[in-house]
Design a protein around this motif. Structure first.
Motif, mmCIF file in Angstrom:
data_model
loop_
_atom_site.group_PDB
_atom_site.id
_atom_site.type_symbol
_atom_site.label_atom_id
_atom_site.label_comp_id
_atom_site.label_asym_id
_atom_site.label_seq_id
_atom_site.Cartn_x
_atom_site.Cartn_y
_atom_site.Cartn_z
ATOM 1 N N GLU A 117 0.820 -1.200 0.000
ATOM 2 C CA GLU A 117 0.000 0.000 0.000
ATOM 3 C C GLU A 117 0.862 1.262 0.000
ATOM 4 O O GLU A 117 0.443 2.314 -0.512
ATOM 5 C CB GLU A 117 -0.946 -0.005 1.200
ATOM 6 C CG GLU A 117 -1.967 -1.127 1.172
ATOM 7 C CD GLU A 117 -3.047 -0.955 2.212
ATOM 8 O OE1 GLU A 117 -3.365 0.201 2.546
ATOM 9 O OE2 GLU A 117 -3.577 -1.980 2.682
ATOM 10 N N LYS A 118 2.035 1.161 0.565
ATOM 11 C CA LYS A 118 2.949 2.298 0.527
ATOM 12 C C LYS A 118 3.358 2.612 -0.914
ATOM 13 O O LYS A 118 3.379 3.774 -1.333
ATOM 14 C CB LYS A 118 4.174 1.998 1.383
ATOM 15 C CG LYS A 118 5.183 3.124 1.436
ATOM 16 C CD LYS A 118 6.348 2.749 2.334
ATOM 17 C CE LYS A 118 7.399 3.852 2.382
ATOM 18 N NZ LYS A 118 8.546 3.469 3.257
ATOM 19 N N HIS A 119 3.659 1.569 -1.682
ATOM 20 C CA HIS A 119 3.990 1.778 -3.092
ATOM 21 C C HIS A 119 2.776 2.293 -3.862
ATOM 22 O O HIS A 119 2.920 3.137 -4.764
ATOM 23 C CB HIS A 119 4.492 0.478 -3.709
ATOM 24 C CG HIS A 119 5.837 0.064 -3.207
ATOM 25 N ND1 HIS A 119 6.975 0.825 -3.379
ATOM 26 C CD2 HIS A 119 6.242 -1.043 -2.536
ATOM 27 C CE1 HIS A 119 8.017 0.218 -2.844
ATOM 28 N NE2 HIS A 119 7.596 -0.917 -2.316
ATOM 29 N N ALA A 120 1.588 1.791 -3.517
ATOM 30 C CA ALA A 120 0.376 2.281 -4.179
ATOM 31 C C ALA A 120 0.150 3.761 -3.883
ATOM 32 O O ALA A 120 -0.290 4.529 -4.761
ATOM 33 C CB ALA A 120 -0.822 1.455 -3.751
ATOM 34 N N PHE A 121 0.433 4.172 -2.652
ATOM 35 C CA PHE A 121 0.287 5.593 -2.312
ATOM 36 C C PHE A 121 1.284 6.451 -3.101
ATOM 37 O O PHE A 121 0.931 7.539 -3.588
ATOM 38 C CB PHE A 121 0.507 5.792 -0.814
ATOM 39 C CG PHE A 121 0.843 7.206 -0.441
ATOM 40 C CD1 PHE A 121 -0.097 8.221 -0.566
ATOM 41 C CD2 PHE A 121 2.121 7.541 0.010
ATOM 42 C CE1 PHE A 121 0.220 9.539 -0.231
ATOM 43 C CE2 PHE A 121 2.440 8.842 0.332
ATOM 44 C CZ PHE A 121 1.490 9.841 0.212
ATOM 45 N N ILE A 122 2.517 5.988 -3.226
ATOM 46 C CA ILE A 122 3.511 6.750 -3.986
ATOM 47 C C ILE A 122 3.053 6.927 -5.434
ATOM 48 O O ILE A 122 3.153 8.027 -6.004
ATOM 49 C CB ILE A 122 4.877 6.055 -3.905
ATOM 50 C CG1 ILE A 122 5.402 6.079 -2.456
ATOM 51 C CG2 ILE A 122 5.885 6.714 -4.837
ATOM 52 C CD1 ILE A 122 6.682 5.300 -2.248
ATOM 53 N N GLU A 123 2.528 5.861 -6.028
ATOM 54 C CA GLU A 123 2.017 5.978 -7.395
ATOM 55 C C GLU A 123 0.837 6.931 -7.469
ATOM 56 O O GLU A 123 0.718 7.723 -8.415
ATOM 57 C CB GLU A 123 1.620 4.597 -7.908
ATOM 58 C CG GLU A 123 2.788 3.634 -8.089
ATOM 59 C CD GLU A 123 2.331 2.284 -8.595
ATOM 60 O OE1 GLU A 123 1.108 2.132 -8.831
ATOM 61 O OE2 GLU A 123 3.184 1.392 -8.753
ATOM 62 N N ASP A 124 -0.045 6.860 -6.457
ATOM 63 C CA ASP A 124 -1.203 7.746 -6.443
ATOM 64 C C ASP A 124 -0.770 9.200 -6.275
ATOM 65 O O ASP A 124 -1.309 10.119 -6.926
ATOM 66 C CB ASP A 124 -2.158 7.342 -5.323
ATOM 67 C CG ASP A 124 -3.538 7.954 -5.483
ATOM 68 O OD1 ASP A 124 -3.673 8.945 -6.218
ATOM 69 O OD2 ASP A 124 -4.489 7.443 -4.862
ATOM 70 N N PHE A 125 0.190 9.448 -5.411
ATOM 71 C CA PHE A 125 0.672 10.815 -5.203
ATOM 72 C C PHE A 125 1.250 11.384 -6.498
ATOM 73 O O PHE A 125 0.969 12.536 -6.880
ATOM 74 C CB PHE A 125 1.720 10.841 -4.096
ATOM 75 C CG PHE A 125 2.173 12.221 -3.714
ATOM 76 C CD1 PHE A 125 1.571 12.900 -2.668
ATOM 77 C CD2 PHE A 125 3.204 12.862 -4.403
ATOM 78 C CE1 PHE A 125 1.978 14.176 -2.315
ATOM 79 C CE2 PHE A 125 3.618 14.138 -4.065
ATOM 80 C CZ PHE A 125 2.997 14.799 -3.016
#
Length: 816
Positions: free
Chosen positions: A182-190
């Protein structure tokens, strides 16, 4: 002086009047008979008064509950979000604690009785699992699955399995930074949100410039020309190309166009390119840098935004600054919440607290940068709802709610909590700004009726009932649906929750969080009216309606109740299973393998024993006949010399023995290394015809048949026995291993005396059931014969014992 202080500190117990004591006893006896004993943890004067009015008697907890800071862990983080001062005992509470009060006298009378109704602030104060079915409590076990920030974030993703609604239409995007994926997903979303924000920035700045008159724009340029030269710089248009390319890839991924992309495929934007892009984005959006030639991309940016709006319901609320709100999952009432707009700062903040990272307690959620404002001030809504059953799910929605305003005017240029957090526990520490509109109330709260009046003045009054209320109800039901299987559905429990919403510019409600044990503090004139009313109406639903389904429920109305599970009607089908005992079947004939490594000596029994043999046979002697398979050439030569010297008389005796003997004895010592010999199974009828029996220990002796058709010898010269291995043997080669036909197993021609006339066939019966090819054979004989018929018993002898016996017969000695 000291005695006076001591005397004042010890309460004096007045004399109990007989009439009051009699009245108290009567009330207590009636309450006990009706099982109306309650316990309240916390200063809930409204609940106490409402229960006393219904004839309930309070049983105080054994020890007064010490007020602790309201920081709940997994159970505590979903607690009351009100201020601590609201829970302090008021003058009314002190009056209730007075020992002279009638209710206190009644409470002491029921101190050893069972409590049938619990109302507590914390759900862990009473163990729901230890309660009886007739004991009620105002909490459900495992409700933290949706009353915590982490639980709501995780479980709403499963909404597709319960309903067709999309959680992105009512719940801002949320990620757990403690989970690596989810941390990687947040970085992509940001990063992707930075791209969409840049496109909106290009479109909106061009529109702003187009709307402004040429003179106003020139005046604005002159006023900030010096500032631009000193602080701002120009960035290239390549960042717009990058943003458009990233958005295009995102749309392709939504249509599964990237299904053939593998891990080895290089990303469209490298990490170094992302770092440079974000730095340029911060310069443009946060600091006002200009993009060279941005006007050329306006149409492309607008077309891409139109495509994104079809698949991204939160695009309108994302804004331009890419602000995210970081929440520690183990805290409530706005504590520890911060707003940030830089990726490196967010990741650095989370990495500093390893404990929360390890437990995945850090939650980052997209901030709604474009909410609906009232007089330029941000607000949120507190909406109550009541759950009285989880199976089937039963939800009651309160008709009234209230608004909580911020003390500062809204702006995205500052990330201070006084601007962006509307919790009363946060805003009570700030003084209202002088720049705030005077239409905003001083106590920072509005009732829903006041807000509806405001919408009416704005010409949007009808949208409250058509957009706001249905949207809040659907969001609540969807949140409960995703956690229905996780909460323990205790029938005698209920729980009142407080949901927080924000409204978008289109009046669409956005669910922020759900709180258990919502504050009932009378911190303003609005809450002083609504909080007591919702408590009284809660008791109407959970108590009055239990005895009277048509009872008045106040401001609560039922908005959702699942259909009851249909139980199949009983149609009279007899489900009794009956059966009969099974007869013990006869043992089946199975194919077995005989392991043999020594020369196999078979005896060929004849169907009719000769009279001569019976006459000359010693007492107790069993008839036998030998057929030898030679082991080696040396042994064959020795046997040949022995049989050559046999006298004619002995040859006749041996011939008679071959025709009449039916037993072959196997030497247990010589069978240790026998080679495999496959024996073909005969039908079971042959075993019955021969009268075969079974072992006493229950082991089945399966008959086997090995048939030889021995043709007459081709040469009878010198009286030597002739055994034709090629034509005389009728053993099928398919049933014998290849080693059987090796040269070392050729059948010896000198193993038998001379025979005259046709020879009988060989039948091998009663082989051991546990003999397996390639295994060592047991020493004990496994053969058994019928007591009345010994002629069918066959025993195998080794070559050495067989040779010794023939030698003994030639010399006149008989060894058995």
């Amino acid at each position: 002086m000291a005695e006076g202080r001591l005397r004042r500190s010890v309460p004096s117990l007045p004399a109990i009047k007989p009439d009051r004591l009699k009245t108290a006893k009567a009330l207590v006896e009636k309450a006990l008979k009706l099982r109306k004993v309650f316990s309240v943890q916390g200063p809930y004067p409204v609940i106490r008064a409402a229960l006393w009015a219904r004839g309930w008697v309070e049983r105080r907890f054994p020890h007064p509950v010490q007020r602790t800071p309201h920081c709940h862990g997994d159970e505590e983080d979903d607690g009351d979000d009100g201020d601590d001062s609201a829970d302090l005992t008021t003058g009314e509470g002190e009056k209730e604690e007075n020992l002279n009060d009638m209710y206190d006298l009644m409470s002491r009378m029921v101190r050893n009785e069972t409590t049938y109704f619990y109302w507590t602030t914390r759900r862990d104060y009473v163990d729901c699992r230890s309660l009886r079915n007739d004991q009620m409590t105002n909490h459900y076990a495992n409700a933290a699955t949706f009353t915590t920030k982490v639980g709501l974030c995780v479980n709403l993703r499963n909404l597709q399995w319960f309903d067709t609604a999309d959680p992105d239409t009512f719940f801002p995007r949320c990620y757990r930074l403690g989970a690596e994926d989810e941390k990687h997903a947040f970085i992509e979303d940001f990063r992707r949100t930075a791209c969409t924000s840049l496109l909106q920035y290009v479109v909106e700045t061009s529109r702003w410039r187009r709307d402004k008159s040429e003179s106003e724009e020139q005046n604005a340029k002159n006023s900030v020309s010096e500032k631009l030269n000193l602080e701002h710089r120009f960035v290239g248009p390549e960042m717009i190309d990058t943003a458009l390319h990233v958005c295009q890839d995102f749309l392709i991924a939504l249509k599964h166009g990237d299904i053939d992309v593998t891990a080895e495929t290089p990303p469209s934007v490298e990490e170094q390119q992302w770092a440079e892009f974000l730095q340029d984005y911060y310069m443009v959006v946060h600091k006002g840098a200009l993009i060279r030639g941005s006007s050329v991309f306006v149409e492309h940016c607008q077309a891409m935004l139109n495509r994104l709006k079809e698949v991204c319901p939160q695009l309108d609320t994302d804004g331009l600054n890419n602000i995210w709100i970081i929440k520690p999952g183990a805290k409530s009432r706005g504590r520890g919440i911060m707003c940030m707009n830089r990726l490196d700062e967010i990741l650095a903040l989370v990495d500093t607290d390893r404990a929360l990272m390890k437990d995945s307690k850090w939650v980052v959620q997209k901030y709604l940068e474009r909410p609906l404002l009232v007089h330029g001030t941000k607000f949120d809504l507190r909406q109550w709802f009541l759950v009285t059953d989880w199976n089937p799910l039963t939800v009651w929605f309160y008709k009234e709610c209230y608004l909580r305003f911020s003390t500062q005017p809204y702006s995205t240029k500052t990330l201070d909590s006084s601007v962006h957090l509307c919790n009363n526990s946060i805003q009570k520490h700030f003084q209202p700004s002088h720049a705030r509109h005077p239409g905003v109330p001083e106590d920072n709260m509005w009732s829903c009726s006041q807000f509806r009046s405001y919408l009416q003045r704005q010409g949007r009054g009808a949208e409250w009932e058509s957009v706001v209320v249905p949207g809040m109800q659907q969001a609540v039901v969807h949140a409960l649906q995703t956690t229905q299987d996780l909460v323990e559905p205790r029938k005698a429990s209920f729980e009142l929750y407080g949901a927080d919403f924000m409204l978008g510019r289109d009046l669409r409600p956005w669910l922020l969080e759900i709180n258990a044990s919502p504050t009932m503090a009378c911190s303003s004139s609005v809450t002083a009216r609504l909080c007591p009313a919702v408590q009284v109406d809660t008791l109407r639903v959970v108590l009055d309606r239990r005895t009277d389904p048509n009872a008045y429920t106040g401001g609560f109305h039922l908005i959702y109740k699942q259909a009851a599970v249909e139980v199949p009607q009983y149609v009279g089908v007899n489900l009794l299973v009956e059966g009969a005992s099974i007869r013990r079947s006869r043992p089946l004939l199975n194919r077995q393998t005989v392991a043999s490594d020594t020369p196999l000596i078979d005896l060929f029994p004849s169907d009719q024993p000769s009279t001569e043999e019976t006459k000359h046979k010693p007492l107790g002697q069993k008839p036998h006949t030998v057929a030898a398979f030679c082991r080696s050439g040396k042994e064959n030569q020795e046997t040949k010399r022995q049989l050559t010297s046999t006298c004619p008389k002995r040859e006749c005796e041996m011939r008679a023995a071959v025709q009449n003997t039916s037993c072959v004895r196997r030497s247990s010592r010589s069978l240790a290394c026998e080679q495999s010999l496959v024996v073909h199974s005969e039908p079971q009828r042959k075993a019955r015809r021969l009268g075969l029996s079974f072992r006493a220990n229950g082991t089945t002796l399966v008959p086997r048949s090995l048939s030889f058709s021995l043709s007459p010898p081709h040469s009878k010269s010198e009286g030597k026995p002739q055994f034709t291995a090629g034509s005389g043997s009728r053993i099928s080669r398919s049933f014998l291993p290849q080693t059987t036909f090796a040269p070392r197993h050729r059948i010896s021609k000198q193993a038998f005396p001379s025979f005259q006339g046709p020879l009988p066939s060989l039948e091998v019966l009663h082989l051991r059931p546990n003999i397996v090819a390639g295994t060592t054979v047991c020493r004990k004989s496994a053969f058994s014969a019928h007591p009345s018929d010994h002629k069918h018993q066959l025993f195998l002898h080794s070559q050495r014992q067989s040779t010794a016996r023939h030698k003994g017969e030639n010399t006149g000695e008989h060894k058995y």
